[in-house]
Design an enzyme around this catalytic site. Structure first.
Site, PDB file in Angstrom:
ATOM      1  N   ASN A   1      -7.649  -9.938   3.274  1.00 17.81           N
ATOM      2  CA  ASN A   1      -8.685 -10.381   4.204  1.00 17.81           C
ATOM      3  C   ASN A   1      -9.547 -11.480   3.587  1.00 17.81           C
ATOM      4  OD1 ASN A   1      -8.426  -8.506   6.621  1.00 17.81           O
ATOM      5  ND2 ASN A   1      -8.446  -7.053   4.935  1.00 17.81           N
TER       6      ASN A   1
ATOM      7  N   GLY B   1     -11.130   3.744   0.610  1.00 17.61           N
ATOM      8  CA  GLY B   1     -11.933   3.457  -0.569  1.00 17.61           C
ATOM      9  C   GLY B   1     -11.582   2.105  -1.144  1.00 17.61           C
TER      10      GLY B   1
ATOM     11  N   GLU C   1      -5.661  -7.011   8.136  1.00 18.53           N
ATOM     12  CA  GLU C   1      -6.201  -6.106   9.156  1.00 18.53           C
ATOM     13  C   GLU C   1      -7.498  -6.610   9.766  1.00 18.53           C
ATOM     14  OE1 GLU C   1      -4.551  -3.818  10.339  1.00 18.53           O
ATOM     15  OE2 GLU C   1      -3.331  -2.786   8.855  1.00 18.53           O
TER      16      GLU C   1
ATOM     17  N   ARG D   1      10.889   0.157   7.449  1.00 18.19           N
ATOM     18  CA  ARG D   1      11.448  -0.216   8.749  1.00 18.19           C
ATOM     19  C   ARG D   1      12.717  -1.041   8.581  1.00 18.19           C
ATOM     20  NH1 ARG D   1       9.167  -0.674  13.773  1.00 18.19           N
ATOM     21  NH2 ARG D   1       7.112  -0.208  12.921  1.00 18.19           N
TER      22      ARG D   1
ATOM     23  N   LYS E   1     -15.122  -2.955   7.134  1.00 19.33           N
ATOM     24  CA  LYS E   1     -15.303  -3.862   5.997  1.00 19.33           C
ATOM     25  C   LYS E   1     -14.326  -5.033   6.060  1.00 19.33           C
ATOM     26  CE  LYS E   1     -11.523  -2.206   3.916  1.00 19.33           C
ATOM     27  NZ  LYS E   1     -10.275  -2.939   3.637  1.00 19.33           N
TER      28      LYS E   1
ATOM     29  N   LYS F   1      -6.053   1.355   7.432  1.00 20.54           N
ATOM     30  CA  LYS F   1      -7.480   1.131   7.682  1.00 20.54           C
ATOM     31  C   LYS F   1      -7.644   0.129   8.815  1.00 20.54           C
ATOM     32  CE  LYS F   1      -8.532   1.568   2.717  1.00 20.54           C
ATOM     33  NZ  LYS F   1      -9.104   0.851   1.548  1.00 20.54           N
TER      34      LYS F   1
ATOM     35  N   TRP G   1       0.828  -1.203   0.000  1.00 23.69           N
ATOM     36  CA  TRP G   1       0.000   0.000   0.000  1.00 23.69           C
ATOM     37  C   TRP G   1       0.863   1.256   0.000  1.00 23.69           C
ATOM     38  CZ3 TRP G   1      -3.718   2.300  -1.848  1.00 23.69           C
ATOM     39  CH2 TRP G   1      -4.554   3.217  -1.208  1.00 23.69           C
TER      40      TRP G   1
ATOM     41  N   SER H   1      -7.338  -9.306  -2.311  1.00 17.11           N
ATOM     42  CA  SER H   1      -7.624  -8.868  -0.946  1.00 17.11           C
ATOM     43  C   SER H   1      -7.057  -9.849   0.070  1.00 17.11           C
ATOM     44  CB  SER H   1      -9.144  -8.749  -0.745  1.00 17.11           C
ATOM     45  OG  SER H   1      -9.467  -8.704   0.627  1.00 17.11           O
TER      46      SER H   1
ATOM     47  N   ASP I   1     -15.652  -0.030  -0.658  1.00 17.81           N
ATOM     48  CA  ASP I   1     -14.502  -0.800  -0.183  1.00 17.81           C
ATOM     49  C   ASP I   1     -14.912  -2.228   0.165  1.00 17.81           C
ATOM     50  OD1 ASP I   1     -11.881  -1.253   0.452  1.00 17.81           O
ATOM     51  OD2 ASP I   1     -11.825   0.095   2.165  1.00 17.81           O
TER      52      ASP I   1
END
Length: 336
Positions: A260, A140, A285, A38, A195, A111, A18, A258, A248
């Site tokens: 998730n 979004g 997430e 990082r 979502k 998110k 992202w 995705s 989303d």
């Protein structure tokens, strides 16, 4: 806030898919972007090869995007800081830049809800940085892999300061990435966060081999839960019909891009949470957000049966099919 010019560097915190996609988008507009990673080895590899091999291996990065693991160098003279680290790392990341970023506008592109506190990420930012830092949020139907392929999409930026939102709208907009503005920060944030659990549930449904009827039912009732919990937390109902809510949800709850959805798919196919996360090799997430959302729902006395069932699967050892049966055999009620 005026649109940022090429003389104003932008710092993107987060070297995942992202953060890299957003950095690529901005650098492609001629802006100087510092991509903070990082991992120093990752930053060096990206700097040498001009590719983020782990997350977006097919994407060539512009020369105006500068990977670094040196936070001070990343922040020097920045006109905007974009936060694209995993949700549960946002507080730590903001803490490290607090003394170096006084007054610099902050755009939260992560998110989720903070686990334990249930805070939205703009609230986390305010608690760490204070009220002097202008904060906006972006959310979004924005799958990183599609954005870098320049597939047409839209997003929404919300801020309490309309001039900040308008400036960021101009800064991020491209001919294939359309940016809308919204004054409902709680709604945009809650839509983008909530979502994620519903997308995990949709993946489970597909993993079990259920059909389109099930998916339609799940997403419709899931959106009702998102709206119910979000409005109880201060959001406007209409926001959940927009890009950060329904938009989303539709993108995240069926796409193989995705994380998730893929996590849920693995769970529905019989893998344990540990096995599914290991196969994913990236942050999903929906897992910590499920815990945070259910905790918030309990405090606000809001009914969220799908998220509660998912919580039982993820953290309580509830077998997937038992969770489905429990959802379908709840007491009958009116549709809301």
């Amino acid at each position: 806030m005026k649109p940022l010019l090429p003389t104003h560097p932008i710092t993107v915190l987060g070297g995942g898919s992202w953060g890299t996609a957003l950095g690529w988008l901005l650098a492609g507009k001629g802006l100087e972007v510092r991509l903070w990673c990082r991992d120093a080895e990752q930053a060096a590899d990206i700097r040498r090869d001009r590719v983020n091999a782990r997350y977006l291996p097919d994407l060539r990065l512009p020369d105006s995007l500068h990977p670094t693991a040196d936070l001070a160098a990343a922040l020097a003279g920045a006109g905007l800081i974009v936060v694209a680290v995993p949700t549960q790392a946002v507080r730590e990341a903001l803490g490290t830049l607090a003394a170096r970023s006084q007054g610099v506008p902050l755009l939260v592109a992560a998110k989720g809800l903070e686990r334990g506190s249930g805070l939205r990420l703009s609230e986390v930012a305010a608690s760490v940085l204070g009220d002097a830092t202008p904060v906006a949020v972006l959310s979004g139907p924005n799958l990183s892999g599609e954005i870098v392929r320049q597939v047409p999409t839209a997003t929404v930026i919300a801020a309490r300061d309309s001039s900040l939102a308008l400036g960021l709208q101009e800064t991020f907009s491209t001919p294939v990435f359309r940016v809308y503005t919204n004054s409902d920060m709680p709604g945009v944030e809650m839509g983008g966060a909530l979502k994620n659990p519903i997308a995990v549930a949709a993946g489970i449904s597909d993993g079990l081999g259920f059909g389109d009827n099930t998916t339609a039912t799940l997403l419709t009732r899931g959106l009702a839960e998102m709206t119910r919990l979000g409005t109880s937390a201060g959001a406007r109902p209409a926001t959940f019909s927009g890009l950060s809510g329904l938009g989303d949800l539709l993108a995240t709850a069926h796409s193989p891009l995705s994380r998730n959805y893929r996590l849920g798919l693995a769970l529905g196919q019989g893998r344990t949470l540990e096995q599914a996360l290991a196969a994913l090799q990236q942050t999903a997430e929906g897992v910590p957000t499920t815990a945070a959302a259910c905790g918030l729902a309990e405090r606000l006395n809001v009914d969220v049966p799908i998220m509660s069932a998912l919580h039982g699967i993820l953290f309580g050892g509830l077998p997937v099919r038992e969770a489905v049966t429990a959802l379908l055999t709840r007491p009958y009620r009116d549709e809301e």
